[in-house]
Write a protein that holds these residues in place. Structure first.
Motif, PDB file in Angstrom:
ATOM      1  N   MET A  78       0.791  -1.113  -0.166  1.00  0.00           N
ATOM      2  CA  MET A  78       0.119  -0.041   0.021  1.00  0.00           C
ATOM      3  C   MET A  78       0.901   1.200  -0.185  1.00  0.00           C
ATOM      4  N   LEU A  79       0.298   2.178  -0.863  1.00  0.00           N
ATOM      5  CA  LEU A  79       1.102   3.427  -0.529  1.00  0.00           C
ATOM      6  C   LEU A  79       0.972   4.203   0.654  1.00  0.00           C
ATOM      7  N   VAL A  80       2.263   4.887   1.208  1.00  0.00           N
ATOM      8  CA  VAL A  80       1.945   5.575   2.323  1.00  0.00           C
ATOM      9  C   VAL A  80       2.770   7.044   2.070  1.00  0.00           C
ATOM     10  N   LEU A  81       2.036   7.980   1.913  1.00  0.00           N
ATOM     11  CA  LEU A  81       2.638   9.373   1.591  1.00  0.00           C
ATOM     12  C   LEU A  81       3.233  10.158   2.760  1.00  0.00           C
ATOM     13  N   THR A  82       4.163  10.796   2.388  1.00  0.00           N
ATOM     14  CA  THR A  82       4.644  11.674   3.553  1.00  0.00           C
ATOM     15  C   THR A  82       4.646  13.010   2.917  1.00  0.00           C
ATOM     16  N   TYR A  83       4.238  13.966   3.830  1.00  0.00           N
ATOM     17  CA  TYR A  83       4.189  15.428   3.760  1.00  0.00           C
ATOM     18  C   TYR A  83       4.677  16.024   4.940  1.00  0.00           C
ATOM     19  N   HIS A  84       5.097  17.085   4.898  1.00  0.00           N
ATOM     20  CA  HIS A  84       5.364  18.040   5.874  1.00  0.00           C
ATOM     21  C   HIS A  84       4.331  19.374   5.848  1.00  0.00           C
ATOM     22  N   SER A  85       5.196  20.526   5.392  1.00  0.00           N
ATOM     23  CA  SER A  85       4.328  21.524   5.142  1.00  0.00           C
ATOM     24  C   SER A  85       3.704  21.825   3.665  1.00  0.00           C
ATOM     25  N   ILE A  86       2.589  22.225   3.462  1.00  0.00           N
ATOM     26  CA  ILE A  86       1.953  22.802   2.337  1.00  0.00           C
ATOM     27  C   ILE A  86       2.002  24.290   2.158  1.00  0.00           C
ATOM     28  N   SER A  87       3.045  24.667   1.954  1.00  0.00           N
ATOM     29  CA  SER A  87       3.305  26.179   1.747  1.00  0.00           C
ATOM     30  C   SER A  87       4.203  26.518   0.633  1.00  0.00           C
ATOM     31  N   GLU A  88       4.742  27.688   0.323  1.00  0.00           N
ATOM     32  CA  GLU A  88       5.537  28.183  -0.619  1.00  0.00           C
ATOM     33  C   GLU A  88       6.876  28.326   0.161  1.00  0.00           C
ATOM     34  N   ALA A  89       7.132  27.869   1.393  1.00  0.00           N
ATOM     35  CA  ALA A  89       8.315  27.972   2.109  1.00  0.00           C
ATOM     36  C   ALA A  89       9.381  27.453   1.169  1.00  0.00           C
ATOM     37  N   GLY A  90      10.692  27.710   1.276  1.00  0.00           N
ATOM     38  CA  GLY A  90      11.743  27.199   0.567  1.00  0.00           C
ATOM     39  C   GLY A  90      11.895  25.460   1.282  1.00  0.00           C
ATOM     40  N   GLY A  91      12.624  24.728   0.742  1.00  0.00           N
ATOM     41  CA  GLY A  91      13.385  23.598   1.347  1.00  0.00           C
ATOM     42  C   GLY A  91      12.412  22.303   1.093  1.00  0.00           C
ATOM     43  N   THR A 145      10.957  19.883   2.588  1.00  0.00           N
ATOM     44  CA  THR A 145       9.717  19.717   3.492  1.00  0.00           C
ATOM     45  C   THR A 145       8.693  20.684   3.096  1.00  0.00           C
ATOM     46  N   SER A 146       8.737  21.362   2.123  1.00  0.00           N
ATOM     47  CA  SER A 146       7.717  22.230   1.889  1.00  0.00           C
ATOM     48  C   SER A 146       7.067  22.003   0.490  1.00  0.00           C
ATOM     49  N   ILE A 147       5.942  21.889   0.195  1.00  0.00           N
ATOM     50  CA  ILE A 147       5.074  21.465  -1.201  1.00  0.00           C
ATOM     51  C   ILE A 147       4.413  22.792  -1.454  1.00  0.00           C
ATOM     52  N   PRO A 148       4.219  23.498  -2.625  1.00  0.00           N
ATOM     53  CA  PRO A 148       3.621  24.521  -3.020  1.00  0.00           C
ATOM     54  C   PRO A 148       1.654  23.894  -2.903  1.00  0.00           C
ATOM     55  N   PRO A 149       1.103  24.726  -2.361  1.00  0.00           N
ATOM     56  CA  PRO A 149      -0.559  24.247  -2.443  1.00  0.00           C
ATOM     57  C   PRO A 149      -0.833  23.730  -3.833  1.00  0.00           C
ATOM     58  N   ALA A 150      -0.560  24.587  -4.865  1.00  0.00           N
ATOM     59  CA  ALA A 150      -1.101  23.949  -6.094  1.00  0.00           C
ATOM     60  C   ALA A 150      -0.582  22.754  -6.620  1.00  0.00           C
ATOM     61  N   THR A 151       0.752  22.531  -5.793  1.00  0.00           N
ATOM     62  CA  THR A 151       1.301  21.020  -6.238  1.00  0.00           C
ATOM     63  C   THR A 151       0.597  20.129  -5.436  1.00  0.00           C
ATOM     64  N   PHE A 152       0.469  20.210  -4.132  1.00  0.00           N
ATOM     65  CA  PHE A 152      -0.537  19.290  -3.510  1.00  0.00           C
ATOM     66  C   PHE A 152      -1.665  18.962  -4.048  1.00  0.00           C
ATOM     67  N   ALA A 153      -2.558  20.218  -4.491  1.00  0.00           N
ATOM     68  CA  ALA A 153      -3.871  20.022  -5.075  1.00  0.00           C
ATOM     69  C   ALA A 153      -3.593  19.110  -6.433  1.00  0.00           C
ATOM     70  N   MET A 154      -2.703  19.169  -7.166  1.00  0.00           N
ATOM     71  CA  MET A 154      -2.498  18.463  -8.211  1.00  0.00           C
ATOM     72  C   MET A 154      -2.394  16.982  -7.800  1.00  0.00           C
ATOM     73  N   GLN A 155      -1.498  16.768  -6.958  1.00  0.00           N
ATOM     74  CA  GLN A 155      -1.164  15.422  -6.418  1.00  0.00           C
ATOM     75  C   GLN A 155      -2.493  14.664  -5.993  1.00  0.00           C
ATOM     76  N   MET A 156      -3.297  15.456  -5.085  1.00  0.00           N
ATOM     77  CA  MET A 156      -4.701  14.851  -4.628  1.00  0.00           C
ATOM     78  C   MET A 156      -5.462  14.487  -5.795  1.00  0.00           C
ATOM     79  N   GLU A 157      -5.556  15.542  -6.764  1.00  0.00           N
ATOM     80  CA  GLU A 157      -6.350  15.266  -7.850  1.00  0.00           C
ATOM     81  C   GLU A 157      -6.101  14.078  -8.708  1.00  0.00           C
ATOM     82  N   ALA A 158      -4.859  13.934  -8.895  1.00  0.00           N
ATOM     83  CA  ALA A 158      -4.363  12.497  -9.842  1.00  0.00           C
ATOM     84  C   ALA A 158      -4.619  11.527  -9.000  1.00  0.00           C
TER      85      ALA A 158
END
Length: 249
Positions: free
Chosen positions: A1-14, A16-29
């Motif tokens: 089973m896939l287990v996904l890891t996220y930290h921050s959903i934000s435009e912060a650097g690094g 461990t931060s994923i932009p909100p638009a990218t997160f939305a794309m990943q969930m849509e997919a």
């Protein structure tokens, strides 16, 4: 089973931060590929089956480390849109403040407060332990480590009124003694090894898919459709960097 890891959903650097638009794309997919999200109990039931499939196909456990405030503001609305749940690992003595641990972003990101955690728990989002203060557990003496591992579950249970059954070690750093300690207090624990979780493997140091690597929709859709080439390439880069003494590739 896939287990996904996220930290921050934000435009912060690094990483461990994923932009909100990218997160939305990943969930849509995920939704378009026919996936539904698992809760911890169903994940543990699947793992206990010891079968390669065993109900794990097209199921995904979505996890977030560190309980950043943007989980409530940026991630939750998207998760609700697609009917997905999530499991958030909480450093309990850091809530209401900002990240202060080794490796924290600059400027530091804010964590949720207890009121927000209680509210989200009431909506059905799940919470697990991530220690009390986010230390490297392998560097602690046994008494302090016990307080960090077991104590965060006590903190969460007291505030949320329900037992806490999952854990993720800060930085993914564990030793055999730390894993044994975690196993005494939780039903399952998750690490940072980059791989797809298998039902016949150790339930107290489970691998996850770091979503930093899947910001490209083509790579992400390929994994969801069962193509493992890009994942294997990333695993190879991680192995090389580890051998050279570097971080994760």
């Amino acid at each position: 089973m896939l287990v996904l890891t996220y930290h921050s959903i934000s435009e912060a650097g690094g990483p461990t931060s994923i932009p909100p638009a990218t997160f939305a794309m990943q969930m849509e997919a995920l939704a378009e590929a026919g996936y539904s999200s698992a809760r911890l109990a169903s994940f543990v039931e699947w793992h206990a089956s010891k079968k390669a499939g065993g109900g794990g196909n097209r199921r995904v456990l979505i996890t977030f480390d560190d309980a950043f405030a943007d989980f409530a503001g940026a991630a939750v609305p998207v998760l609700r849109r697609y009917g997905f749940s999530a499991l958030v690992f909480v450093p309990t003595r850091q809530l209401g403040g900002v990240e202060t641990w080794v490796g924290a972003n600059q400027p530091p990101r804010r964590l949720m407060d207890w009121e927000t955690v209680r509210s989200l728990a009431g909506e059905g989002f799940e919470f697990g332990g991530h220690s009390r203060t986010h230390p490297d557990l392998t560097r602690l003496d046994a008494t302090t480590c016990e307080s960090e591992v077991a104590g965060c579950a006590e903190d969460l249970a007291e505030r949320l009124g329900a037992p806490v059954e999952s854990f993720a070690a800060p930085y993914g750093r564990v030793s055999p003694s730390v894993v044994a300690m975690i196993a005494r207090h939780y039903r399952a624990a998750f690490g940072t090894r980059l791989a797809i979780a298998q039902a016949d493997r150790d339930r107290f140091d489970l691998p996850r898919i770091e979503m930093h690597y899947f910001r490209n929709r083509r790579h992400w859709a390929g994994l969801l459709d069962g193509r493992r080439g890009y994942l294997r390439a990333r695993q190879g880069l991680r192995a090389i960097r580890s051998a050279l003494g570097g971080g994760n590739g």
